[in-house]
Design a protein around this motif. Sequence first.
Motif, PDB file in Angstrom:
ATOM      1  N   LEU A  55       0.831  -1.206   0.000  1.00  0.00           N
ATOM      2  CA  LEU A  55       0.000   0.000   0.000  1.00  0.00           C
ATOM      3  C   LEU A  55       0.866   1.257   0.000  1.00  0.00           C
ATOM      4  O   LEU A  55       0.563   2.236  -0.687  1.00  0.00           O
ATOM      5  CB  LEU A  55      -0.922  -0.004   1.219  1.00  0.00           C
ATOM      6  CG  LEU A  55      -1.980  -1.108   1.259  1.00  0.00           C
ATOM      7  CD1 LEU A  55      -2.753  -1.055   2.570  1.00  0.00           C
ATOM      8  CD2 LEU A  55      -2.939  -0.966   0.083  1.00  0.00           C
ATOM      9  N   ALA A  56       1.961   1.225   0.760  1.00  0.00           N
ATOM     10  CA  ALA A  56       2.840   2.391   0.829  1.00  0.00           C
ATOM     11  C   ALA A  56       3.468   2.704  -0.524  1.00  0.00           C
ATOM     12  O   ALA A  56       3.723   3.859  -0.853  1.00  0.00           O
ATOM     13  CB  ALA A  56       3.934   2.158   1.874  1.00  0.00           C
ATOM     14  N   ALA A  57       3.717   1.651  -1.329  1.00  0.00           N
ATOM     15  CA  ALA A  57       4.338   1.850  -2.641  1.00  0.00           C
ATOM     16  C   ALA A  57       3.317   2.205  -3.716  1.00  0.00           C
ATOM     17  O   ALA A  57       3.697   2.466  -4.863  1.00  0.00           O
ATOM     18  CB  ALA A  57       5.104   0.595  -3.049  1.00  0.00           C
ATOM     19  N   GLY A  58       2.046   2.203  -3.371  1.00  0.00           N
ATOM     20  CA  GLY A  58       1.024   2.630  -4.320  1.00  0.00           C
ATOM     21  C   GLY A  58       0.345   1.518  -5.084  1.00  0.00           C
ATOM     22  O   GLY A  58      -0.382   1.776  -6.048  1.00  0.00           O
ATOM     23  N   PHE A  59       0.556   0.260  -4.666  1.00  0.00           N
ATOM     24  CA  PHE A  59      -0.142  -0.851  -5.310  1.00  0.00           C
ATOM     25  C   PHE A  59      -1.496  -1.046  -4.628  1.00  0.00           C
ATOM     26  O   PHE A  59      -1.620  -0.900  -3.414  1.00  0.00           O
ATOM     27  CB  PHE A  59       0.679  -2.136  -5.211  1.00  0.00           C
ATOM     28  CG  PHE A  59       1.930  -2.119  -6.045  1.00  0.00           C
ATOM     29  CD1 PHE A  59       1.914  -2.580  -7.354  1.00  0.00           C
ATOM     30  CD2 PHE A  59       3.111  -1.614  -5.539  1.00  0.00           C
ATOM     31  CE1 PHE A  59       3.061  -2.551  -8.135  1.00  0.00           C
ATOM     32  CE2 PHE A  59       4.268  -1.578  -6.307  1.00  0.00           C
ATOM     33  CZ  PHE A  59       4.234  -2.048  -7.605  1.00  0.00           C
ATOM     34  N   GLY A  60      -2.483  -1.404  -5.415  1.00  0.00           N
ATOM     35  CA  GLY A  60      -3.831  -1.537  -4.865  1.00  0.00           C
ATOM     36  C   GLY A  60      -3.999  -2.740  -3.954  1.00  0.00           C
ATOM     37  O   GLY A  60      -4.834  -2.720  -3.049  1.00  0.00           O
ATOM     38  N   CYS A  61      -3.205  -3.794  -4.164  1.00  0.00           N
ATOM     39  CA  CYS A  61      -3.346  -5.010  -3.350  1.00  0.00           C
ATOM     40  C   CYS A  61      -2.012  -5.754  -3.339  1.00  0.00           C
ATOM     41  O   CYS A  61      -1.136  -5.514  -4.174  1.00  0.00           O
ATOM     42  CB  CYS A  61      -4.457  -5.896  -3.887  1.00  0.00           C
ATOM     43  SG  CYS A  61      -4.140  -6.561  -5.537  1.00  0.00           S
ATOM     44  N   VAL A  62      -1.881  -6.680  -2.393  1.00  0.00           N
ATOM     45  CA  VAL A  62      -0.640  -7.441  -2.241  1.00  0.00           C
ATOM     46  C   VAL A  62      -0.399  -8.339  -3.448  1.00  0.00           C
ATOM     47  O   VAL A  62       0.747  -8.512  -3.889  1.00  0.00           O
ATOM     48  CB  VAL A  62      -0.686  -8.265  -0.937  1.00  0.00           C
ATOM     49  CG1 VAL A  62       0.571  -9.127  -0.812  1.00  0.00           C
ATOM     50  CG2 VAL A  62      -0.807  -7.346   0.268  1.00  0.00           C
ATOM     51  N   GLN A 159      10.318   9.549  11.053  1.00  0.00           N
ATOM     52  CA  GLN A 159       9.475   9.010  12.121  1.00  0.00           C
ATOM     53  C   GLN A 159       8.043   9.416  11.795  1.00  0.00           C
ATOM     54  O   GLN A 159       7.684  10.586  11.872  1.00  0.00           O
ATOM     55  CB  GLN A 159       9.896   9.585  13.479  1.00  0.00           C
ATOM     56  CG  GLN A 159       9.106   9.053  14.671  1.00  0.00           C
ATOM     57  CD  GLN A 159       9.496   7.638  15.054  1.00  0.00           C
ATOM     58  OE1 GLN A 159      10.673   7.287  14.991  1.00  0.00           O
ATOM     59  NE2 GLN A 159       8.524   6.819  15.433  1.00  0.00           N
ATOM     60  N   PHE A 160       7.236   8.445  11.391  1.00  0.00           N
ATOM     61  CA  PHE A 160       5.882   8.767  10.935  1.00  0.00           C
ATOM     62  C   PHE A 160       4.991   7.538  11.087  1.00  0.00           C
ATOM     63  O   PHE A 160       5.418   6.415  10.804  1.00  0.00           O
ATOM     64  CB  PHE A 160       5.894   9.224   9.463  1.00  0.00           C
ATOM     65  CG  PHE A 160       4.700  10.030   9.073  1.00  0.00           C
ATOM     66  CD1 PHE A 160       4.595  11.362   9.443  1.00  0.00           C
ATOM     67  CD2 PHE A 160       3.664   9.459   8.357  1.00  0.00           C
ATOM     68  CE1 PHE A 160       3.483  12.115   9.093  1.00  0.00           C
ATOM     69  CE2 PHE A 160       2.555  10.200   7.997  1.00  0.00           C
ATOM     70  CZ  PHE A 160       2.461  11.537   8.371  1.00  0.00           C
ATOM     71  N   GLY A 161       3.758   7.765  11.526  1.00  0.00           N
ATOM     72  CA  GLY A 161       2.878   6.663  11.881  1.00  0.00           C
ATOM     73  C   GLY A 161       2.127   6.011  10.744  1.00  0.00           C
ATOM     74  O   GLY A 161       1.601   4.911  10.915  1.00  0.00           O
ATOM     75  N   ASP A 162       2.053   6.654   9.586  1.00  0.00           N
ATOM     76  CA  ASP A 162       1.270   6.107   8.475  1.00  0.00           C
ATOM     77  C   ASP A 162       2.186   5.816   7.290  1.00  0.00           C
ATOM     78  O   ASP A 162       2.588   6.734   6.579  1.00  0.00           O
ATOM     79  CB  ASP A 162       0.178   7.097   8.059  1.00  0.00           C
ATOM     80  CG  ASP A 162      -0.762   6.529   7.011  1.00  0.00           C
ATOM     81  OD1 ASP A 162      -0.519   5.400   6.538  1.00  0.00           O
ATOM     82  OD2 ASP A 162      -1.749   7.209   6.658  1.00  0.00           O
ATOM     83  N   PRO A 163       2.520   4.548   7.041  1.00  0.00           N
ATOM     84  CA  PRO A 163       3.452   4.233   5.948  1.00  0.00           C
ATOM     85  C   PRO A 163       2.912   4.573   4.570  1.00  0.00           C
ATOM     86  O   PRO A 163       3.686   4.699   3.625  1.00  0.00           O
ATOM     87  CB  PRO A 163       3.660   2.719   6.105  1.00  0.00           C
ATOM     88  CG  PRO A 163       2.471   2.228   6.850  1.00  0.00           C
ATOM     89  CD  PRO A 163       2.092   3.340   7.773  1.00  0.00           C
ATOM     90  N   ARG A 164       1.607   4.767   4.441  1.00  0.00           N
ATOM     91  CA  ARG A 164       1.042   5.119   3.142  1.00  0.00           C
ATOM     92  C   ARG A 164       1.509   6.491   2.673  1.00  0.00           C
ATOM     93  O   ARG A 164       1.415   6.808   1.487  1.00  0.00           O
ATOM     94  CB  ARG A 164      -0.496   5.083   3.204  1.00  0.00           C
ATOM     95  CG  ARG A 164      -1.070   3.693   3.411  1.00  0.00           C
ATOM     96  CD  ARG A 164      -2.569   3.751   3.617  1.00  0.00           C
ATOM     97  NE  ARG A 164      -2.908   4.510   4.836  1.00  0.00           N
ATOM     98  CZ  ARG A 164      -4.146   4.718   5.260  1.00  0.00           C
ATOM     99  NH1 ARG A 164      -5.173   4.248   4.565  1.00  0.00           N
ATOM    100  NH2 ARG A 164      -4.372   5.397   6.376  1.00  0.00           N
TER     101      ARG A 164
END
Length: 413
Positions: A55-62, A159-164
């Motif tokens: 998700l962080a890399a911008g893919f819709g699903c695994v 340092q950030f809580g949301d990897p997206r």
Amino acid sequence: MESLAERLGVGSRHLRRLFIRHLGATPSAVAQTRRLHFAKKLIDETSLPMSQLALAAGFGCVRRFNAAIRKTYKRAPTQIRRLARQKTIQAENQYIFHLRFRRPYHWQGMLAFLAARATPGVEAVKSGRYLRSISVDSTAGYFEVSLDEEHDSLRVRIQFGDPRSLFFIVERIRAMFDLNADWTDIACVLKSDPVLAGMVELAPGLRVPGCWNGFELATRAILGQQITVRGATTLAGRIVKMFGRACPATDELTHLFPLPEVLAAADLSSIGMPRSRGETIRALARAVCGGRISFEGVIDSESFLERLMEIPGIGKWTAQYVAMRALGEPDAFPVGDAAVLSALDLTVPAELEERAEAWRPWRAYATMYLWNATNQSAVLSWPRKQSKNVTVMGASSNRVRRDQPFASSSSNG
């Protein structure tokens, strides 16, 4: 594709033809490549679970993420991670990235420029590192940047809580530290000027510092009108302490810079700045809140700058400074800057504009060298003698502004 084409003012098919002609790939292929490169960086340099990483890399699903990685790298993501041999496990919500640049890169020049303008509570320069607090989609965090000279890169700890939000944060940092600049092309043009040629030889790789947030940068530029860098820094710290959101991250980083919604209604008279300048900041904040000004996704910079200069108190010099640092315009040029005139031993702005034509399309870099040459980073480029209001050019010529540069300075606040 359709949305991008509409923003650019062209048809989607024509946009696709332009991508193929100039980049050799379709827009979707370019986007996919960027996603893959960032995914590989996340696999190599973080311990994120693959589900979050996708998700962080911008893919819709695994599933799509796994298929793309296997097709490109001929290995599963878990196999790539094992090969990366990470030596240390980062703390939760902490990520380390190495952002490469093309040599040369004048890190000390970048750090010195940012250090002189670091807003107390929001930014800090310490032991060769730059630190600042950030907020993305209401989630707060911070990052620090240092030089990894051995690998021609900047080492970034986030340092950030949301990897997206990691892709956005990393790209913003790349822009902020001007890592995509092609120094060979820039130096070739600047060396055609005999004065700049010597400066380039003495300090190769000087870049144009960007910013984290365009509204914050524009506010800071207004604060710096006709006072020293140190004075502007003091005022910025007062604004942050009084109107910023508390966000204790480190001993140095205690607040987030106030949002436009806050400053639009703020009484700035108590921080010790002229009332007219406070009104300019409030007007800018209202314009941002109302959607008339947006610093994100600017495509037509000339139209943007025209709208910016419609705000009373913002003239051409300030607008060009914002273009340099907030928009990343390589050819932005603070016309009539007294420090630039002084560095070239000129007295007439028209002579400066004529000479600067040879620096295109890198006038912003030439400006940085000429500011740097004054070696007075604690003083601003605002006029000592021209304290009277000056007529604004263009559609807003019925207004007057205090926006002209003044002598003996290296750059704006």
